[in-house]
Design a protein around this motif. Structure first.
Motif, PDB file in Angstrom:
ATOM      1  N   GLY A 121      -2.864  -0.856   8.248  1.00  0.00           N
ATOM      2  CA  GLY A 121      -2.475   0.039   7.154  1.00  0.00           C
ATOM      3  C   GLY A 121      -0.977   0.294   7.169  1.00  0.00           C
ATOM      4  O   GLY A 121      -0.300   0.238   6.133  1.00  0.00           O
ATOM      5  N   SER A 149      -7.293  -3.174  -2.282  1.00  0.00           N
ATOM      6  CA  SER A 149      -6.271  -2.517  -3.115  1.00  0.00           C
ATOM      7  C   SER A 149      -6.090  -3.273  -4.427  1.00  0.00           C
ATOM      8  O   SER A 149      -5.791  -2.674  -5.456  1.00  0.00           O
ATOM      9  CB  SER A 149      -4.942  -2.407  -2.370  1.00  0.00           C
ATOM     10  OG  SER A 149      -4.312  -3.656  -2.280  1.00  0.00           O
ATOM     11  N   ARG A 203      -0.405   4.900  -0.838  1.00  0.00           N
ATOM     12  CA  ARG A 203      -1.860   4.946  -0.622  1.00  0.00           C
ATOM     13  C   ARG A 203      -2.168   5.651   0.689  1.00  0.00           C
ATOM     14  O   ARG A 203      -1.376   5.593   1.637  1.00  0.00           O
ATOM     15  CB  ARG A 203      -2.442   3.526  -0.523  1.00  0.00           C
ATOM     16  CG  ARG A 203      -2.102   2.637  -1.682  1.00  0.00           C
ATOM     17  CD  ARG A 203      -2.756   3.146  -2.918  1.00  0.00           C
ATOM     18  NE  ARG A 203      -2.635   2.202  -4.021  1.00  0.00           N
ATOM     19  CZ  ARG A 203      -2.935   2.488  -5.255  1.00  0.00           C
ATOM     20  NH1 ARG A 203      -3.370   3.688  -5.574  1.00  0.00           N
ATOM     21  NH2 ARG A 203      -2.829   1.586  -6.189  1.00  0.00           N
ATOM     22  N   LEU A 217       0.822  -1.222   0.000  1.00  0.00           N
ATOM     23  CA  LEU A 217       0.000   0.000   0.000  1.00  0.00           C
ATOM     24  C   LEU A 217       0.855   1.271   0.000  1.00  0.00           C
ATOM     25  O   LEU A 217       0.379   2.337   0.376  1.00  0.00           O
ATOM     26  CB  LEU A 217      -0.947   0.003   1.202  1.00  0.00           C
ATOM     27  CG  LEU A 217      -2.048  -1.061   1.198  1.00  0.00           C
ATOM     28  CD1 LEU A 217      -2.917  -0.933   2.440  1.00  0.00           C
ATOM     29  CD2 LEU A 217      -2.931  -0.944  -0.040  1.00  0.00           C
ATOM     30  N   ALA A 269       0.821   1.880   4.001  1.00  0.00           N
ATOM     31  CA  ALA A 269      -0.044   3.031   3.677  1.00  0.00           C
ATOM     32  C   ALA A 269       0.286   4.234   4.575  1.00  0.00           C
ATOM     33  O   ALA A 269       0.850   4.081   5.662  1.00  0.00           O
ATOM     34  CB  ALA A 269      -1.502   2.634   3.879  1.00  0.00           C
TER      35      ALA A 269
END
Ligand code: ASP
Ligand code: CP
Length: 311
Positions: free
Chosen positions: A67, A304, A46, A43, A72
């Motif tokens: 996350g 994702s 993101r 990620l 992310a």
């Protein structure tokens, strides 16, 4: 795995292979988490925003951890110090975050259906982190992962969901998931806390703990959701505990190797006795929390793959 959806808004409507695929993927993240490794490329670049209009300890923290472990940029929006207090609506708040090119929007709200509404208005992937009395899909997934790891399969398990079923989004998501995956589900509680439509959801209804727990493989306790009650629906906490609080005496009706679950937060001495909550022979409450991180990593991963807005 096949997850042909842009969002995760509910368990209702998901098919067994979609649920099993999410659990398989989460299983791989349990091992990764325990090894201390991360997958920060997944990620990278993101943005995940946690937008919680209701209090949370487990869900918000585990989405943040999940996350970050996948790379992310994670932002926890503090609703209590945001422009929501200046009258900004939910839709305008979401549109504002969307304009900052948020990829994943994790939403908790006291209104059932709020995440579904946002999903129609924003280009981010929306994840329901609990909406009113409707659903809490990642909770049901982490509960299922916990059970599957302990029992090898969900198929054929007899599960009693006990307490304030009426106000519980955890109960609703679990009823859908466990039923879809081949469990038999009972709900147990006083008539004032069991929804009138419970039987229509394909569950057996009991108003007596001893009868409801007879021979069950799993007992899932629920908190009295007083914040959703316009008036008190139980006489007193002490009386509630006497009839519906889980203690060793009531648990004796269940199978000898019964598993005790609770989504948290617990109110000890109200719906559950400390001796049962902390009994390492039966209680898997800590494991549920651990599985929460793995499940949320799996959910972020599959969404994702569906192609996030900046992808
Ligand atoms: N934490 C769960 C929820 O937000 C259960 C609870 O609060 O009792 O639905
Ligand atoms: N189980 C659960 O959703 O806990 P929190 O309310 O602390 O997130």
């Amino acid at each position: 795995m096949r997850y042909p959806h842009r969002h995760l808004l509910a368990i209702e409507g998901l098919h067994p292979p979609e649920i099993a695929g999410l659990l398989d993927l989460a299983e791989s993240y349990v091992l990764l988490n325990r090894s201390g490794k991360t997958q920060r490329d997944l990620l990278r670049g993101r943005t995940l925003i946690n937008l919680f209009y209701e209090d949370s300890t487990r869900t918000r923290t585990s989405f943040e951890l999940a996350g970050k472990r996948l790379g992310a940029d994670v932002i926890n929006m503090s609703v209590s110090t945001s422009s929501v207090n200046k009258g900004e609506t939910l839709l305008d708040t979401a549109a504002t975050l969307n304009a900052m090119r948020c990829d994943l929007l994790v939403v908790r709200h006291d209104q059932s259906g709020a995440p579904n509404l946002l999903a129609q208005k924003v280009s981010s992937a929306v994840i329901n982190a609990g909406d009113g009395t409707h659903e809490h899909p990642t909770q049901a997934l982490l509960d299922a992962l916990t059970l599957r790891r302990r029992r090898g399969t969900l198929e054929g398990l007899l599960v009693a969901i006990c307490g304030d079923v009426l106000h519980s989004r955890v109960a609703r998501s679990n009823i859908h998931l466990l039923g879809t995956m081949g469990c038999r589900v009972r709900v147990v509680g006083p008539p004032t806390l069991i929804p009138a439509a419970a039987a229509a959801l394909g569950v057996e209804v009991f108003h007596d703990m001893q009868a409801g727990l007879q021979g069950v493989d799993v007992v899932m306790m629920l908190r009295l959701q007083r914040e959703r009650m316009a008036r008190s629906l139980v006489p007193s906490a002490r009386e509630y505990f006497r009839f519906f609080g889980l203690d060793a005496a009531k648990l004796a009706s269940a199978k000898p190797d019964v598993l005790v679950m609770h989504p948290g937060p617990m109110n000890r001495g109200v719906e559950i006795d400390s001796a049962v909550a902390d009994d390492p022979l039966h209680s898997v409450i800590g494991e549920q929390v651990e599985m929460g991180v793995a499940v949320r990593m799996a959910v972020l991963d599959v969404l994702s793959r569906g192609g996030l807005r900046n992808g």
